[in-house]
Scaffold this active site. Structure first.
Site, PDB file in Angstrom:
ATOM      1  N   ASP A  54       0.865  -1.178   0.000  1.00 25.08           N
ATOM      2  CA  ASP A  54       0.000   0.000   0.000  1.00 25.08           C
ATOM      3  C   ASP A  54       0.903   1.229   0.000  1.00 25.08           C
ATOM      4  O   ASP A  54       2.133   1.117   0.030  1.00 25.08           O
ATOM      5  CB  ASP A  54      -0.963  -0.028   1.188  1.00 25.08           C
ATOM      6  N   ASP A  96      -2.655   8.347  -1.625  1.00 23.08           N
ATOM      7  CA  ASP A  96      -4.013   8.896  -1.630  1.00 23.08           C
ATOM      8  C   ASP A  96      -4.389   9.359  -0.234  1.00 23.08           C
ATOM      9  O   ASP A  96      -3.709   9.046   0.740  1.00 23.08           O
ATOM     10  CB  ASP A  96      -5.015   7.828  -2.101  1.00 23.08           C
ATOM     11  N   ASP A 139      -7.749  -7.357   0.257  1.00 24.38           N
ATOM     12  CA  ASP A 139      -6.862  -7.571   1.404  1.00 24.38           C
ATOM     13  C   ASP A 139      -7.612  -7.096   2.628  1.00 24.38           C
ATOM     14  O   ASP A 139      -8.483  -6.214   2.528  1.00 24.38           O
ATOM     15  CB  ASP A 139      -5.571  -6.763   1.284  1.00 24.38           C
TER      16      ASP A 139
END
Lengths: 376, 376
Positions: B92, B146, B271
């Site tokens: 991530d 993000d 996930d």
């Protein structure tokens, strides 16, 4: 239970032997991993069986009595079935754990009243109750109820305590004969030599225990803080007296060096929390010495944990990775170190046996004792 | 990276696909076990590979950046080598973790200043720095930086944040093109759709992300507390817009039911910490429903953990034994439950794929969703 003496070492009192029980053979010398509450901490039974590969493990009566309790163990059909372990199990008698409770127990001739470390409830262990509990747990080898004296110990206390341990042994034997086995295999009682670090008491106790005619015998009350030399002196005295044709179990010992030195004095069986407890603190035992994996020096050492490759963890993970897991407090670190250390301890006793059989034990032992004393 | 659409379900929008990277094939739908700091908590890499058997796992950039740090990871030759995992890895971007720090971070156009949860030190993540960090970690699939908005989220905040996430994506793409790969395999960037639970924002964001032309796309900002129906509504809207010939990854989702429902809406990758975190709290997911293994009702239930027998733990250990391990706070309990839950999640996505290929997905999904809603 049967014991066969396979080979005696010429250069020392070391012996290679084989114990046979209804749960299979135990090749001695042997180290028994400690599975306190029906689990060797952090190790799957599959890893224990296939990777660490001991013929026997140890369970603690005190802990199993409190959790899951004898009711559940009996319903399960005994500890082997409960935990899914079909090889040998030995249970201690609770004597050592009760001794460790210090402030929370009271020892009398009748037995020991103690306070649970879990919920503070009061319980009573006697030679009789401990035999019944061990019948229910169902280990292959069960231990007599004894008092483990501290170190240092006043001579008169040690003497009185030793005599009480002897009387307790007689009560254990008498009661065990009245309580039939609960499962479809035999259990064997090992009595325990006490006597602190006093040679005359140790001799007296060893003679008493030898006379009990058990199929195996144990030495207790050592590795409680005394210098290693005193431990070896006591083991030596006791092994001279305990019958040669019966296995000898030195309880709660010890470092890899302690184990080799005591094998040289005639001990066949060992157990200790050291490989597992120290593993959880990041200490690894190797044939080249000990490693504190938490040290910054391992941070970028991408070499295998142990090039000896005794278990899969040794070569699948690097020192840097294991060090990272400890730094990040990831439980996998403790799991890896535990498997490594137990694998090493089992390698040590297995190799000691090979060297005894080959006739090269003493030379190998002296070299290993030097090597293992290093801090890497 | 390549993606092949193998089969589309007739009764739903579910798809079976196959992603190919330099670390092998990923059959979709797939659940990715979470290995936060280079370890799936309590699971050996060997068990992960041979017993749980996912084609890809996930690492967390925020955690890996703090520990072991990019210096060590670079010296190791990347995360795969560092942790000994030669299949696919996705990382991530740290956006979600930074969002979770709430009081300890400040989000600005330039990037996010945050305070380490480990030592309180200050750090700064920007789209550019996160691309560099992910180059060094070296995952096969890396995520755009993000902002993950909370639920509920004010419309204007969600809109402003979404536009910033879009601008950050452009900066990620620009910067990534300037920073070459560090190891001998390709990395693929997935952009992330945001827009909270607002249909118009989600549509707008999905169009922006689709236009970026990445090889795979992700949906973020869901599973942050909104009702499941709102999550499904957003997934549905977004999947309609994201290109069909690219894999779609729904981040941080979810329960087994959430996973099946989202597969039905066209999601390919998932996930979530739920199977591992809940396992450590004694909650087991099975095809018949959930089990709280700490309940007294399992105390003397000696039946296998899960008769389905997906992984070795399901049949090697009994419910009573697992319950005992939790009661005694033995870490092996957490290890067993973790392997069980991950094995189940991987079985679930693997079976979903089989059913899609067979053309029986919807019927099976509807039955499973009902069954799994039980508490056993």
């Amino acid at each position: 239970m049967e014991f066969t003496l396979v080979q005696k070492d010429l250069g020392s009192k070391a012996r290679a032997g084989e114990i046979t029980t209804d749960h299979g053979k135990i090749q001695t010398p042997i180290f028994m991993p400690v599975g306190t509450v029906a689990s060797v901490k952090g190790v799957h039974q599959r890893e224990l069986r296939d990777d660490i590969n001991p013929d026997i493990i140890l369970g603690n009566t005190y802990h199993l009595y409190l959790r899951p309790g004898t009711g559940i163990l009996e319903k399960a059909g005994g500890l082997h079935k409960f935990m899914g372990w079909d090889r040998n199990i030995l249970t201690d008698s609770g004597g050592y754990q009760v001794y460790s409770l210090s402030a929370n127990r009271k020892i009398k001739e009748e037995g020991v009243k103690f306070k649970s470390h879990i919920d503070g409830s009061y319980h009573f262990f006697s030679p009789e109750s401990v035999m019944e509990i061990q019948r229910t747990i169902g280990a292959d080898i069960i231990m007599a109820f004894d008092e483990c004296t501290p170190y240092p110990c006043d001579y008169n206390y040690a003497k009185r305590s030793m005599h009480m341990t002897h009387r307790w042994l007689d009560r254990c034997i008498t009661h065990l004969n009245k309580v039939p086995e609960k499962y479809d295999y035999k259990q064997t009682l090992f009595p325990i030599v006490q006597g602190s670090t006093y040679t005359d008491l140790r001799k007296q106790s060893a003679e008493y225990i030898a006379n009990a005619g058990a199929l195996g015998n144990a030495i207790g009350g050592l590795s409680v803080g005394e210098p290693a030399e005193e431990m070896y002196a006591m083991t030596d005295v006791v092994c001279e007296i305990l019958p040669e044709d019966k296995p000898r179990y030195l309880m709660g010992v010890g470092t890899p060096i302690n184990i080799l030195e005591n094998i040289a004095l005639g001990v066949d069986m060992f157990d200790c929390v050291m490989p597992t407890r120290n593993a959880r603190n990041g200490m690894l035992f190797t044939s080249q010495g000990t490693i504190n994996i938490k040290n910054k020096k391992w941070e970028d050492d991408f070499s295998p944990i142990d090039p000896a490759g005794i278990t899969f963890v040794d070569t699948e993970y690097s020192k840097a990775y294991l060090r990272h897991l400890f730094a990040a407090n990831e439980y996998l670190g403790k799991q890896i170190a535990t498997i490594h250390n137990l694998g090493f301890y089992l390698w040590l006793t297995r190799t000691a046996r090979e060297k005894i059989v080959e006739g090269t034990f003493t030379e190998w032992k002296n070299r290993m004792v030097k090597q293992m004393d290093n801090r890497l």
